[in-house]
Each structure stands twice: as C-alpha cells, then as structure tokens.
Design an enzyme around this catalytic site. Structure first.
Site, PDB file in Angstrom:
ATOM      1  CG  MET A   1     -39.324  17.071  12.767  1.00  0.00           C
ATOM      2  SD  MET A   1     -39.657  18.533  13.727  1.00  0.00           S
ATOM      3  CE  MET A   1     -40.849  19.350  12.690  1.00  0.00           C
TER       4      MET A   1
ATOM      5  CD  GLU B   1     -45.703   9.192  -2.125  1.00  0.00           C
ATOM      6  OE1 GLU B   1     -44.654   9.192  -2.808  1.00  0.00           O
ATOM      7  OE2 GLU B   1     -46.181   8.160  -1.642  1.00  0.00           O
ATOM      8  N   GLY B   2     -43.268  13.344   0.211  1.00  0.00           N
ATOM      9  CA  GLY B   2     -42.001  14.091   0.196  1.00  0.00           C
ATOM     10  C   GLY B   2     -40.918  13.325   0.949  1.00  0.00           C
ATOM     11  CG  HIS B   3     -41.250  12.886   5.190  1.00  0.00           C
ATOM     12  ND1 HIS B   3     -42.552  13.184   5.517  1.00  0.00           N
ATOM     13  CD2 HIS B   3     -40.481  13.801   5.824  1.00  0.00           C
ATOM     14  CE1 HIS B   3     -42.573  14.240   6.330  1.00  0.00           C
ATOM     15  NE2 HIS B   3     -41.327  14.643   6.519  1.00  0.00           N
TER      16      HIS B   3
ATOM     17  N   GLY C   1     -34.804  17.802   2.007  1.00  0.00           N
ATOM     18  CA  GLY C   1     -35.656  18.322   0.948  1.00  0.00           C
ATOM     19  C   GLY C   1     -35.362  19.779   0.627  1.00  0.00           C
ATOM     20  CD  GLN C   2     -35.511  23.322  -4.470  1.00  0.00           C
ATOM     21  OE1 GLN C   2     -35.182  22.532  -5.357  1.00  0.00           O
ATOM     22  NE2 GLN C   2     -36.247  24.402  -4.701  1.00  0.00           N
TER      23      GLN C   2
ATOM     24  CD  GLN D   1     -36.732  21.130  14.308  1.00  0.00           C
ATOM     25  OE1 GLN D   1     -35.784  20.365  14.421  1.00  0.00           O
ATOM     26  NE2 GLN D   1     -37.398  21.249  13.162  1.00  0.00           N
TER      27      GLN D   1
ATOM     28  CB  SER E   1     -46.059  20.590   4.655  1.00  0.00           C
ATOM     29  OG  SER E   1     -45.944  20.880   6.036  1.00  0.00           O
TER      30      SER E   1
ATOM     31  CD  GLN F   1     -34.530  21.589   7.944  1.00  0.00           C
ATOM     32  OE1 GLN F   1     -35.059  21.974   8.984  1.00  0.00           O
ATOM     33  NE2 GLN F   1     -35.001  20.577   7.240  1.00  0.00           N
TER      34      GLN F   1
HETATM   35  P1  AMP Z   1     -39.797  17.349   8.363  1.00  0.00           P
HETATM   36  O1  AMP Z   1     -40.320  16.022   8.821  1.00  0.00           O
HETATM   37  O2  AMP Z   1     -40.861  18.301   7.944  1.00  0.00           O
HETATM   38  O3  AMP Z   1     -38.798  17.931   9.324  1.00  0.00           O
HETATM   39  O4  AMP Z   1     -38.997  17.054   7.035  1.00  0.00           O
HETATM   40  C1  AMP Z   1     -37.990  16.076   6.992  1.00  0.00           C
HETATM   41  C2  AMP Z   1     -37.258  16.183   5.685  1.00  0.00           C
HETATM   42  O5  AMP Z   1     -38.160  15.979   4.607  1.00  0.00           O
HETATM   43  C3  AMP Z   1     -36.632  17.560   5.483  1.00  0.00           C
HETATM   44  O6  AMP Z   1     -35.374  17.415   4.876  1.00  0.00           O
HETATM   45  C4  AMP Z   1     -37.614  18.229   4.563  1.00  0.00           C
HETATM   46  O7  AMP Z   1     -37.041  19.236   3.764  1.00  0.00           O
HETATM   47  C5  AMP Z   1     -38.066  17.058   3.717  1.00  0.00           C
HETATM   48  N1  AMP Z   1     -39.363  17.365   3.114  1.00  0.00           N
HETATM   49  C6  AMP Z   1     -40.468  17.839   3.743  1.00  0.00           C
HETATM   50  N2  AMP Z   1     -41.454  18.062   2.856  1.00  0.00           N
HETATM   51  C7  AMP Z   1     -40.965  17.727   1.641  1.00  0.00           C
HETATM   52  C8  AMP Z   1     -41.505  17.745   0.313  1.00  0.00           C
HETATM   53  N3  AMP Z   1     -42.752  18.146   0.058  1.00  0.00           N
HETATM   54  N4  AMP Z   1     -40.709  17.332  -0.702  1.00  0.00           N
HETATM   55  C9  AMP Z   1     -39.429  16.925  -0.458  1.00  0.00           C
HETATM   56  N5  AMP Z   1     -38.881  16.883   0.763  1.00  0.00           N
HETATM   57  C10 AMP Z   1     -39.627  17.278   1.802  1.00  0.00           C
END
Ligand code: AMP
Length: 282
Positions: A30, A35-37, A147-148, A61, A185, A153
């Site tokens: 989104m 760094e997670g993304h 992501g876990q 959603q 996040s 999800q």
């Molecule tokens: P989002 O943009 O929040 O919908 O997340 C997009 C993808 O990135 C999803 O698969 C999330 O699970 C993953 N994601 C979000 N935050 C993290 C994180 N801290 N570490 C790893 N993956 C993440």
C-alpha cells in the site's frame, strides 16, 4: 524503471514479460515503503528476472471508521526506493481504474479470515483477497512476496492461490524491525513521540511469551494473562486481541504443541499495530 498507472498497460507489459520467458516477482504494497517492504523487493530482485512493486491503498480493505483517508501516500519516494531496491516496474493504479463504476465481484475466504483481524475488521480480508486476485491477474507473478508481519494475511494469500489455482508461488519473509524491536509499519509514522516509545512493548511481550514457552510453559492462559497485563500497564494500549494459535489454522490453543503463532493487535491512540512471533513447541 517504469511507473505504470494504466491497468491495460500493466497487463500488456506483464504478458510481454511472460512471453519472453521472464520470471516475474511481484511485491504487493500500500506504499509508504519502509525497510520491511524493501526486504521483500530485494528478495524478489534476487530470485526473478523482473520485479513489479504494486502500490495501491485499497479502499475495499478499510472499514468505514478506519484510517483510509489518513493513510500515508508517498508515491514519488516509493518509486525511488523501489528502484534502489531493484524493482523494474512500479504499478500504481488509481482507485477509479481498479474499481470502475459497476464493479461488484469479490473474493471471500473462509474460516481463516473469520477470527482475529477478520473479526476486528469485518470485510478486511475480502478486500485483501479481492485486490490480490486482481493484482496477480494483471501482473502475472511467478513468485509473490509478503511479510510475516501480517501473519493471518500471509496464510490467507497462500490459501487463496491454492484454492483458486493461481499459478504463483507465495514467499513469506521475516518481519523487519526497528532497533527497539517495533515491527516496521507504514502506520508507525503516525505515532506521537511518547506512544512511539511505548510501542516497543508489543514486540517485548511477544519475546517474553516466546521465552516462557521455550522454557517449558505449555498452558496458553498464564502466558496470555501476563501479556495482557504488561501491554495495558506499559504500552497504555487498548488491546484488540492477544492469542496463541495453531500456526496453520489460527485456531486458539489452550495446551501448546507443534508450531504456534503468538498474535497481538492493539491501539495506541488512533494508531493500530499488529505483530506476531512463531514458536516451535516440542
Ligand atoms: P502493506 O503496505 O502494509 O500492505 O504491506 C505490504 C507487504 O509488506 C505485506 O506483505 C506486509 O506483510 C509486508 N510488510 C509490512 N511490514 C513489514 C515488515 N516490518 N517486515 C516485513 N514485511 C512487512
């Protein structure tokens, strides 16, 4: 690096990649990339010939009282970060293009979507499953990366591609954390400074719960009670749920055995945070 807004253009491009025999890695997001993304994008770049990052804040959603309007939108920066992490295409369709006026077909996942996030956020996973199905249809991934951090999800996306026979392999990557343990996040930026400091308690209660189970505790109840007490006292958080569940079905476990997931969801002010850890119980 290409930025694609048009759905037809994206569909043509991914058909061309496919015709050229290219392996396509897709990272659905989104936006407001952190760094997670980026860890997902880097992994996708290492394992595929082309990488498509989708950036779409999916209204389907979000519930009526959720943070759709406040959700951060930073496309220019997301494009730059995606490129630096190894993406070839950023696909960022508009809401009007993705959900044209007479749109009315959705994807409903069964029991996996009913508890936890599904209960607190009715319709949330229907929105997720629908948009993921559309995005996969348009981008034709060989592999997709999630992501876990959003554990429920990740199970739902896996279930969805099996049930609908979508020809894509789902890779679930570990949660990337801030130095104090807080799971990264896009919503963390909306925490006030004092709440941001307290937010690390979420990951600490998960670590502590995992430690107790590894030390031999086999009853969920005392672990959950300690988690709740500490979350209320130190994070000053309103708890949506804390749970210890079977890692594959998400059903709550009273006596712990096999692989379990410890889940937490809480609100600090108006910001809702979720986190989890997995534990293998001998
Ligand atoms: P989002 O943009 O929040 O919908 O997340 C997009 C993808 O990135 C999803 O698969 C999330 O699970 C993953 N994601 C979000 N935050 C993290 C994180 N801290 N570490 C790893 N993956 C993440």
């Amino acid at each position: 690096m290409t930025v694609v807004r048009s759905i037809d253009r994206m569909a043509r491009l991914s058909r061309r990649f496919q015709a050229q025999g290219k392996r396509i890695g897709v990272v659905p997001t989104m936006g407001a990339l952190h760094e997670g993304h980026l860890s997902l994008i880097r992994r996708a770049a290492a394992q595929n010939d082309v990488v498509i990052v989708t950036v779409f804040v999916n209204p389907l959603q979000f519930g009526p009282h959720e943070d759709l309007a406040r959700y951060p939108r930073t496309l220019r920066r997301d494009v730059k970060r995606s490129r630096e992490a190894g993406a070839d295409v950023v696909f960022a369709p508009s809401v009007e293009a993705l959900y044209p006026p007479r749109f009315q077909t959705t994807v409903q996942v069964g029991p996996l979507a009913e508890r936890w996030e599904g209960q607190v956020r009715p319709g949330h996973f229907r929105g997720v499953a629908t948009v993921v199905t559309i995005l996969f249809q348009v981008t034709r991934p060989t592999r997709a990366y999630v992501g876990q951090k959003d554990y429920q999800q990740s199970l739902i996306v896996r279930r969805l591609v099996r049930d609908l026979r979508l020809p894509v392999t789902i890779h679930v990557l570990p949660t990337v954390r801030e130095p104090d343990g807080l799971a990264m996040s896009s919503r963390n930026v909306s925490l006030s400074a004092p709440r941001r400091r307290r937010a690390a308690v979420l990951s600490r209660v998960l670590q502590e719960a995992r430690r107790r189970i590894r030390a031999g505790e086999r009853r969920a109840a005392p672990v959950l009670a300690a988690m709740r007490t500490r979350l209320r006292r130190e994070a000053l958080a309103r708890i949506d749920y804390v749970a210890i569940v079977a890692a594959d079905t998400l059903e709550p476990q009273a006596r712990l055995h096999g692989r379990v997931a410890i889940l937490v969801a809480a609100r600090l002010g108006r910001t809702r945070l979720v986190d989890n850890v997995l534990v293998d119980v001998p």
